[in-house]
Motif scaffolding. Structure first.
Motif, PDB file in Angstrom:
ATOM      1  N   ILE A 114      10.023  63.615  48.648  1.00 63.46           N
ATOM      2  CA  ILE A 114       8.846  63.541  49.100  1.00 63.46           C
ATOM      3  C   ILE A 114       8.217  64.116  48.930  1.00 63.46           C
ATOM      4  N   VAL A 115       6.423  64.212  48.712  1.00 65.89           N
ATOM      5  CA  VAL A 115       5.882  64.882  47.765  1.00 65.89           C
ATOM      6  C   VAL A 115       4.338  64.609  47.985  1.00 65.89           C
ATOM      7  N   ILE A 116       4.146  65.944  48.266  1.00 61.68           N
ATOM      8  CA  ILE A 116       2.598  65.851  49.356  1.00 61.68           C
ATOM      9  C   ILE A 116       1.721  66.910  47.802  1.00 61.68           C
ATOM     10  N   GLY A 117       0.928  66.768  47.639  1.00 59.14           N
ATOM     11  CA  GLY A 117       0.410  67.198  47.144  1.00 59.14           C
ATOM     12  C   GLY A 117       1.486  68.446  45.309  1.00 59.14           C
ATOM     13  N   ASP A 118       1.102  69.769  45.704  1.00 62.53           N
ATOM     14  CA  ASP A 118       1.995  70.243  44.689  1.00 62.53           C
ATOM     15  C   ASP A 118       3.324  70.740  45.307  1.00 62.53           C
ATOM     16  N   VAL A 119       3.331  70.153  46.544  1.00 56.85           N
ATOM     17  CA  VAL A 119       4.719  70.395  47.512  1.00 56.85           C
ATOM     18  C   VAL A 119       5.467  69.386  47.520  1.00 56.85           C
ATOM     19  N   THR A 120       7.092  69.238  47.193  1.00 54.38           N
ATOM     20  CA  THR A 120       8.353  68.311  47.312  1.00 54.38           C
ATOM     21  C   THR A 120       9.675  68.971  47.887  1.00 54.38           C
ATOM     22  N   LEU A 121       9.644  67.656  48.943  1.00 55.29           N
ATOM     23  CA  LEU A 121      10.452  68.041  50.139  1.00 55.29           C
ATOM     24  C   LEU A 121      11.642  66.545  49.384  1.00 55.29           C
ATOM     25  N   HIS A 122      13.168  67.460  50.053  1.00 53.61           N
ATOM     26  CA  HIS A 122      13.661  66.586  49.417  1.00 53.61           C
ATOM     27  C   HIS A 122      14.454  66.125  50.649  1.00 53.61           C
ATOM     28  N   ALA A 123      15.054  64.569  50.758  1.00 53.30           N
ATOM     29  CA  ALA A 123      15.638  64.092  52.058  1.00 53.30           C
ATOM     30  C   ALA A 123      16.198  62.904  51.795  1.00 53.30           C
ATOM     31  N   ALA A 124      16.905  62.485  52.598  1.00 53.40           N
ATOM     32  CA  ALA A 124      18.286  61.792  52.505  1.00 53.40           C
ATOM     33  C   ALA A 124      18.168  60.790  53.364  1.00 53.40           C
ATOM     34  N   LEU A 125      17.704  59.264  53.146  1.00 52.24           N
ATOM     35  CA  LEU A 125      17.997  58.181  54.034  1.00 52.24           C
ATOM     36  C   LEU A 125      19.148  58.085  54.051  1.00 52.24           C
ATOM     37  N   LEU A 129       6.620  54.284  47.607  1.00 50.12           N
ATOM     38  CA  LEU A 129       5.670  54.194  48.328  1.00 50.12           C
ATOM     39  C   LEU A 129       4.702  55.385  48.894  1.00 50.12           C
ATOM     40  N   THR A 130       2.994  55.495  48.521  1.00 51.37           N
ATOM     41  CA  THR A 130       2.500  55.775  48.284  1.00 51.37           C
ATOM     42  C   THR A 130       1.257  56.073  50.191  1.00 51.37           C
ATOM     43  N   LEU A 131       1.536  56.844  50.501  1.00 50.92           N
ATOM     44  CA  LEU A 131       0.983  56.042  51.975  1.00 50.92           C
ATOM     45  C   LEU A 131       0.272  57.745  52.145  1.00 50.92           C
ATOM     46  N   ASP A 166      11.215  73.450  54.202  1.00 52.81           N
ATOM     47  CA  ASP A 166      10.588  74.088  55.274  1.00 52.81           C
ATOM     48  C   ASP A 166       9.374  72.704  55.452  1.00 52.81           C
ATOM     49  N   LEU A 167       8.755  72.465  56.758  1.00 49.86           N
ATOM     50  CA  LEU A 167       7.863  71.537  57.168  1.00 49.86           C
ATOM     51  C   LEU A 167       6.613  71.604  57.614  1.00 49.86           C
ATOM     52  N   SER A 168       6.339  72.780  57.076  1.00 49.26           N
ATOM     53  CA  SER A 168       4.287  73.711  56.711  1.00 49.26           C
ATOM     54  C   SER A 168       4.101  72.828  56.251  1.00 49.26           C
ATOM     55  N   ALA A 169       4.208  72.358  54.870  1.00 50.59           N
ATOM     56  CA  ALA A 169       3.090  71.045  54.263  1.00 50.59           C
ATOM     57  C   ALA A 169       2.431  69.594  55.599  1.00 50.59           C
ATOM     58  N   VAL A 170       3.139  69.822  56.456  1.00 46.43           N
ATOM     59  CA  VAL A 170       3.047  68.638  56.851  1.00 46.43           C
ATOM     60  C   VAL A 170       2.743  68.397  58.626  1.00 46.43           C
ATOM     61  N   GLN A 171       2.647  70.112  58.544  1.00 43.60           N
ATOM     62  CA  GLN A 171       1.708  70.408  60.071  1.00 43.60           C
ATOM     63  C   GLN A 171       0.781  70.996  60.274  1.00 43.60           C
ATOM     64  N   GLY A 172      -0.060  70.993  61.137  1.00 46.89           N
ATOM     65  CA  GLY A 172      -1.900  71.933  60.963  1.00 46.89           C
ATOM     66  C   GLY A 172      -2.860  70.491  60.545  1.00 46.89           C
ATOM     67  N   ARG A 173      -2.038  69.416  59.719  1.00 48.62           N
ATOM     68  CA  ARG A 173      -3.437  68.986  59.143  1.00 48.62           C
ATOM     69  C   ARG A 173      -4.352  68.366  59.752  1.00 48.62           C
ATOM     70  N   PRO A 188      -6.932  63.529  56.464  1.00 50.62           N
ATOM     71  CA  PRO A 188      -5.192  62.207  56.604  1.00 50.62           C
ATOM     72  C   PRO A 188      -5.053  62.539  55.269  1.00 50.62           C
ATOM     73  N   PHE A 189      -4.013  62.681  54.714  1.00 51.49           N
ATOM     74  CA  PHE A 189      -3.221  63.457  53.342  1.00 51.49           C
ATOM     75  C   PHE A 189      -2.227  62.184  52.720  1.00 51.49           C
ATOM     76  N   ILE A 190      -1.904  62.183  51.463  1.00 54.84           N
ATOM     77  CA  ILE A 190      -1.562  61.565  50.984  1.00 54.84           C
ATOM     78  C   ILE A 190       0.387  61.447  50.881  1.00 54.84           C
ATOM     79  N   VAL A 191       0.669  60.649  50.572  1.00 54.97           N
ATOM     80  CA  VAL A 191       2.458  61.653  50.889  1.00 54.97           C
ATOM     81  C   VAL A 191       3.270  60.653  49.565  1.00 54.97           C
ATOM     82  N   THR A 192       3.972  60.778  48.848  1.00 56.99           N
ATOM     83  CA  THR A 192       4.190  59.420  47.931  1.00 56.99           C
ATOM     84  C   THR A 192       6.363  59.812  48.341  1.00 56.99           C
TER      85      THR A 192
END
Length: 122
Positions: free
Chosen positions: A10-21, A36-38, A103-110, A113-117
């Motif tokens: 999950i890419v948010i600007g220069d931050v990459t979060l790793h996840a498992a579906l 997806l880019t949303l 760390d979920l701080s990249a999505v908190q307190g915004r 709107p912001f772009i996420v891939t």
């Protein structure tokens, strides 16, 4: 992560979060749409949400689920993918798709709107 989970980034600007579906029908439905880019936006100070191009299939999923902080989810009544940064309780039409590691701080307190891939990591 289990052997049936699918790693994603999950890419948010220069931050990459790793996840498992997880291996469930709704997560497989999202996986078919990747990458997806949303545009995500905050919802209720507990999660960020975005509309995928196609609805996520809910056949075979429980009628309700109880997402917690760190879950990647889907809310069928609104048709939105969500990243939960707080526990939100149980909701009909909610499905947990996977788990975010880190760390979920990249999505908190915004406030804007912001772009996420979201893309496969394998």
């Amino acid at each position: 992560m289990t052997t049936t989970d699918t790693p994603v980034r999950i890419v948010i600007g220069d931050v990459t979060l790793h996840a498992a579906l997880w291996d469930n029908p709704a997560a497989r439905s999202l996986l078919e749409q990747l990458p997806l880019t949303l545009e995500f936006s905050d919802y209720g100070g507990r999660e960020v949400i975005a509309q995928p191009p196609q609805p996520i299939g809910m056949e075979g999923m429980p009628e309700e689920d109880c997402p917690v902080a760190g879950d990647l989810g889907y809310y069928a009544p609104s048709g939105v993918v969500s990243v939960h940064y707080s526990d939100i309780g149980c909701w009909n039409g909610s499905a947990r798709l996977g788990r975010i590691d880190g760390d979920l701080s990249a999505v908190q307190g915004r406030s804007a709107p912001f772009i996420v891939t979201i893309e496969r990591a394998d």
